[in-house]
Design an enzyme around this catalytic site. Structure first.
Site, PDB file in Angstrom:
ATOM      1  N   LEU A  65      -2.902   3.929  -1.872  1.00 17.98           N
ATOM      2  CA  LEU A  65      -2.988   3.254  -3.162  1.00 17.98           C
ATOM      3  C   LEU A  65      -2.272   1.907  -3.123  1.00 17.98           C
ATOM      4  CD1 LEU A  65      -2.321   6.408  -5.348  1.00 17.98           C
ATOM      5  CD2 LEU A  65      -4.531   5.342  -4.856  1.00 17.98           C
ATOM      6  N   PRO A  66      -2.521   1.027  -4.106  1.00 18.30           N
ATOM      7  CA  PRO A  66      -1.998  -0.343  -4.018  1.00 18.30           C
ATOM      8  C   PRO A  66      -0.491  -0.491  -4.175  1.00 18.30           C
ATOM      9  CG  PRO A  66      -3.913  -0.229  -5.466  1.00 18.30           C
ATOM     10  CD  PRO A  66      -3.516   1.168  -5.182  1.00 18.30           C
ATOM     11  N   THR A  96       1.873   1.489   0.913  1.00 19.06           N
ATOM     12  CA  THR A  96       3.124   0.765   1.178  1.00 19.06           C
ATOM     13  C   THR A  96       3.812   0.524  -0.155  1.00 19.06           C
ATOM     14  OG1 THR A  96       2.270  -0.303   3.170  1.00 19.06           O
ATOM     15  CG2 THR A  96       4.142  -1.349   2.083  1.00 19.06           C
ATOM     16  N   LYS A 171       8.292   0.110   7.568  1.00 16.99           N
ATOM     17  CA  LYS A 171       7.076  -0.677   7.317  1.00 16.99           C
ATOM     18  C   LYS A 171       7.417  -2.006   6.653  1.00 16.99           C
ATOM     19  CE  LYS A 171       2.874  -2.028   6.462  1.00 16.99           C
ATOM     20  NZ  LYS A 171       1.952  -1.369   5.538  1.00 16.99           N
ATOM     21  N   LYS A 246       3.367  -8.810  -2.127  1.00 13.12           N
ATOM     22  CA  LYS A 246       3.967  -7.563  -2.608  1.00 13.12           C
ATOM     23  C   LYS A 246       4.951  -7.003  -1.584  1.00 13.12           C
ATOM     24  CE  LYS A 246       2.446  -3.508  -1.858  1.00 13.12           C
ATOM     25  NZ  LYS A 246       1.728  -2.236  -1.697  1.00 13.12           N
TER      26      LYS A 246
END
Length: 296
Positions: A65-66, A96, A171, A246
């Site tokens: 998902l975003p 992420t 990450k 982001k």
């Protein structure tokens, strides 16, 4: 046969789910996009009518998902999936998001008698399509071992970074470095071209010299230098600049929370902030080249 619910079929999730189907797993897929669902259905997956429908009978739930708010909305609260999943189910979130969000969701999973892994990926849309992604996993060792066959169907490298949230931390560190490297590569290429160098020749020189990096080897930001790179197709597809922004924001938040100095990460975030504000958010993140050189 392992039955998998896969929720989130965007540029990354769609190819990942397709690889699971191709490897013989039973997949029930859900996304808000009818076109994305249709592609999975055509490949052999069950097109679910909702996330709740997708998880019916699934032994493993995977989400891509975003942002953290979407992950929390999917799993938490009275309407979240954790309220409906049978105890003992394994949940793997490949989004992420902030490590703190990942730990919050994992704690809620534990409270519901479920098992949770954060497993963000590296490798981009090309890696998702080719099943060569790198998975960076946070969670219990035994849960990582159980998830490994599924992750290996979608990726080439699986790293266990530590407990819940560790995958997200690793990450974010990686993507902060990627943003710095891409901006630096674009800046160096623009400098060379403004002084009469051919961008392909300069790229070859740097790729075989001490400036060598992933962008030069696999993802050149200059149009026409690398046929397979998003730069050569109008920066379409790939990893959108707004998503890089982001991730750089997540890195900066993590740095503030842990009192870590990340001046280059902050500079890269500012560059991408300006780039996105200029209307380039949907372009691949290699389009940061346009900040340094206006192409004809």
């Amino acid at each position: 046969m392992t039955h998998i619910a896969f929720i989130g079929l965007g540029n990354m999730g769609g190819p990942m789910a397709l690889n699971l189907v191709a490897k013989g797993f039973s997949v029930a897929a859900f996304d808000l996009s009818a076109d994305a669902l249709a592609r999975l259905h055509a490949a052999g997956a069950r097109a679910a009518s909702s996330a709740l429908d997708a998880v019916q009978g699934a032994s493993v739930v995977i989400s891509m998902l975003p942002a953290g708010k979407h992950v929390q909305a999917l799993y938490l609260g009275e309407q979240g999936l954790f309220a409906s999943l049978p105890k003992g189910r394994l949940v793997i979130d490949c989004s992420t998001i902030a490590a703190s969000d990942a730990r919050k969701v994992a704690d809620a999973a534990t409270a519901a008698g479920l098992r949770m892994l954060d497993a963000p990926v590296s490798g981009g849309t090309a890696g998702a399509a080719a099943a060569t992604l790198t998975f960076i996993v946070g969670g219990a060792t035994e849960d990582v071992a159980e998830a490994r066959p599924l992750l290996e169907a979608m990726g080439k490298n699986i790293f266990h970074a530590g407990g819940n949230g560790a995958g997200q931390t690793a990450k974010i560190c990686n993507n902060m470095l990627l943003g710095i490297l891409m901006a630096g590569t674009a800046e160096a290429l623009a400098l060379g071209v403004k002084n009469g160098l051919d961008p392909k020749v300069l790229s070859d020189i740097m790729r075989n010299s001490s400036g060598r990096n992933w962008a030069l080897e696999l993802y050149n930001p200059w149009p026409g230098v690398m046929e397979t790179a998003p730069a050569s197709r109008g920066y379409d597809g790939g990893f959108m600049s707004e998503l890089m922004l982001k991730d750089l924001g997540l890195a900066e938040t993590t740095a503030l929370d842990s009192h870590a100095a990340t001046p280059l990460g902050a500079l890269a975030r500012n560059l991408y902030e300006s780039h996105v504000a200029a209307g380039k958010g949907k372009l691949d993140f290699s389009s940061i080249l346009q900040h340094f050189h206006l192409l004809d």
